[in-house]
Design a protein around this motif. Structure first.
Motif, PDB file in Angstrom:
ATOM      1  N   LEU A 198      18.488   5.190 -23.725  1.00  3.16           N
ATOM      2  CA  LEU A 198      17.106   5.344 -23.270  1.00  3.16           C
ATOM      3  C   LEU A 198      17.058   5.798 -21.812  1.00  3.16           C
ATOM      4  O   LEU A 198      16.273   6.670 -21.443  1.00  3.16           O
ATOM      5  N   GLU A 199      17.951   5.224 -20.988  1.00  6.94           N
ATOM      6  CA  GLU A 199      18.021   5.642 -19.587  1.00  6.94           C
ATOM      7  C   GLU A 199      18.439   7.113 -19.482  1.00  6.94           C
ATOM      8  O   GLU A 199      17.866   7.887 -18.704  1.00  6.94           O
ATOM      9  N   VAL A 200      19.422   7.526 -20.277  1.00  6.74           N
ATOM     10  CA  VAL A 200      19.863   8.925 -20.276  1.00  6.74           C
ATOM     11  C   VAL A 200      18.726   9.830 -20.716  1.00  6.74           C
ATOM     12  O   VAL A 200      18.491  10.883 -20.108  1.00  6.74           O
ATOM     13  N   ARG A 201      17.977   9.439 -21.762  1.00  9.53           N
ATOM     14  CA  ARG A 201      16.844  10.270 -22.219  1.00  9.53           C
ATOM     15  C   ARG A 201      15.783  10.382 -21.135  1.00  9.53           C
ATOM     16  O   ARG A 201      15.186  11.449 -20.952  1.00  9.53           O
ATOM     17  N   HIS A 202      15.542   9.304 -20.408  1.00  9.71           N
ATOM     18  CA  HIS A 202      14.576   9.346 -19.308  1.00  9.71           C
ATOM     19  C   HIS A 202      15.042  10.323 -18.229  1.00  9.71           C
ATOM     20  O   HIS A 202      14.251  11.130 -17.718  1.00  9.71           O
ATOM     21  N   LEU A 203      16.328  10.279 -17.896  1.00 10.33           N
ATOM     22  CA  LEU A 203      16.868  11.226 -16.907  1.00 10.33           C
ATOM     23  C   LEU A 203      16.749  12.661 -17.404  1.00 10.33           C
ATOM     24  O   LEU A 203      16.393  13.562 -16.637  1.00 10.33           O
ATOM     25  N   GLY A 214      14.310   6.550 -10.564  1.00  9.09           N
ATOM     26  CA  GLY A 214      13.316   5.674 -11.175  1.00  9.09           C
ATOM     27  C   GLY A 214      13.631   5.207 -12.579  1.00  9.09           C
ATOM     28  O   GLY A 214      12.755   4.662 -13.250  1.00  9.09           O
ATOM     29  N   THR A 215      14.861   5.404 -13.045  1.00 14.09           N
ATOM     30  CA  THR A 215      15.199   4.953 -14.392  1.00 14.09           C
ATOM     31  C   THR A 215      15.789   3.551 -14.410  1.00 14.09           C
ATOM     32  O   THR A 215      16.070   3.022 -15.482  1.00 14.09           O
ATOM     33  N   THR A 260      22.488  13.036  -6.874  1.00  9.36           N
ATOM     34  CA  THR A 260      22.807  13.871  -8.031  1.00  9.36           C
ATOM     35  C   THR A 260      21.524  14.118  -8.821  1.00  9.36           C
ATOM     36  O   THR A 260      20.680  13.235  -8.967  1.00  9.36           O
ATOM     37  N   ALA A 261      21.389  15.345  -9.308  1.00 10.43           N
ATOM     38  CA  ALA A 261      20.228  15.755 -10.095  1.00 10.43           C
ATOM     39  C   ALA A 261      20.181  14.937 -11.390  1.00 10.43           C
ATOM     40  O   ALA A 261      21.206  14.413 -11.844  1.00 10.43           O
ATOM     41  N   PRO A 262      19.004  14.825 -12.010  1.00 11.55           N
ATOM     42  CA  PRO A 262      18.901  14.019 -13.233  1.00 11.55           C
ATOM     43  C   PRO A 262      19.915  14.384 -14.318  1.00 11.55           C
ATOM     44  O   PRO A 262      20.516  13.482 -14.919  1.00 11.55           O
ATOM     45  N   ASP A 287       0.817  -1.220   0.000  1.00  9.48           N
ATOM     46  CA  ASP A 287       0.000   0.000   0.000  1.00  9.48           C
ATOM     47  C   ASP A 287       0.854   1.275   0.000  1.00  9.48           C
ATOM     48  O   ASP A 287       0.326   2.378  -0.092  1.00  9.48           O
ATOM     49  N   ILE A 288       2.174   1.130   0.063  1.00  8.50           N
ATOM     50  CA  ILE A 288       3.081   2.279   0.002  1.00  8.50           C
ATOM     51  C   ILE A 288       3.582   2.414  -1.435  1.00  8.50           C
ATOM     52  O   ILE A 288       4.169   1.469  -1.970  1.00  8.50           O
ATOM     53  N   PRO A 289       3.332   3.549  -2.089  1.00  8.00           N
ATOM     54  CA  PRO A 289       3.780   3.705  -3.479  1.00  8.00           C
ATOM     55  C   PRO A 289       5.307   3.721  -3.600  1.00  8.00           C
ATOM     56  O   PRO A 289       6.000   4.259  -2.736  1.00  8.00           O
ATOM     57  N   ASP A 290       5.784   3.128  -4.673  1.00  7.91           N
ATOM     58  CA  ASP A 290       7.222   3.116  -4.972  1.00  7.91           C
ATOM     59  C   ASP A 290       7.566   4.462  -5.606  1.00  7.91           C
ATOM     60  O   ASP A 290       7.209   4.720  -6.749  1.00  7.91           O
ATOM     61  N   THR A 291       8.238   5.319  -4.865  1.00  8.08           N
ATOM     62  CA  THR A 291       8.558   6.664  -5.322  1.00  8.08           C
ATOM     63  C   THR A 291      10.052   6.941  -5.164  1.00  8.08           C
ATOM     64  O   THR A 291      10.730   6.227  -4.419  1.00  8.08           O
ATOM     65  N   PRO A 292      10.555   7.985  -5.819  1.00  4.49           N
ATOM     66  CA  PRO A 292      11.950   8.362  -5.583  1.00  4.49           C
ATOM     67  C   PRO A 292      12.241   8.633  -4.103  1.00  4.49           C
ATOM     68  O   PRO A 292      13.302   8.250  -3.606  1.00  4.49           O
TER      69      PRO A 292
END
Length: 189
Positions: A139-144, A71-72, A117-119, A39-44
């Motif tokens: 793809l991971e870099v683009r998501h960040l 979350g990437t 570290t910031a995205p 019931d706890i959302p998976d968040t940063p």
């Protein structure tokens, strides 16, 4: 009588076998080296909280650990990756993958009291340090970049100003990042 569970459960609360049994029963899910109720959302913030339980001193989560917190990535690296700001030197246990860099104000964000570290900085660090770089990594870099509301051009400019080891190699990786598109979420179709 009501008892409140901690936000995250670990081996200090229940034996590891019981925690994994609760995962198999669908009552818990894994968050790094800890577990949370479904019931706890998976968040940063939750992932930062899990990282905080074991981080040494004033280290900053970076590279793969930061990517996981943002979350990437679905799981953190086996050895937590951290940066020690040169202005705040300290000892880091050998089970951490640590390095020292000077971090600017825009390089770090705080989540649940944890410095990460910031995205954009995380994307640059991955471009500089990953041993191989293909479509998945791009793809991971683009998501960040999307999380940090930054463009590939901004990342390229950041890398061009960098004096860090690997900056030239990172710039040769930029065409892969520029060609990679994020999938359109179902809600936007």
């Amino acid at each position: 009588m009501t008892t409140a569970l901690p936000l995250l459960l670990d081996r200090d609360v229940l034996p590891l076998a019981e925690l994994f049994s609760l995962v198999l029963d669908g009552q818990l899910y894994r968050v790094g080296d800890a577990f949370a109720t479904t019931d706890i959302p998976d968040t940063p913030s939750l992932r930062a909280h899990a990282f905080a339980a074991h981080r040494p001193g004033s280290t900053v989560a970076d590279r793969g650990t930061a990517a996981w917190i943002h979350g990437t990535r679905s799981a953190p690296p086996l050895r937590p990756q951290v940066c020690v700001d040169r202005r705040r030197r300290g000892r880091v246990p050998p089970d951490f993958d640590a390095h020292q860099h000077r971090l600017g104000a825009d390089d770090v964000v705080e989540l649940s009291g944890v410095r990460v570290t910031a995205p954009l900085r995380t994307a640059a660090d991955l471009m500089l340090t990953l041993p191989r770089f293909g479509h998945h990594e791009a793809l991971e870099v683009r998501h960040l970049l999307d999380l940090g509301r930054a463009s590939p051009d901004r990342l390229g400019a950041h890398l061009a100003r960098s004096r860090r080891h690997g900056a030239t190699r990172a710039l040769t990786r930029m065409p892969v990042v520029e060609r990679t598109e994020l999938p359109v979420p179902l809600s936007r179709r």
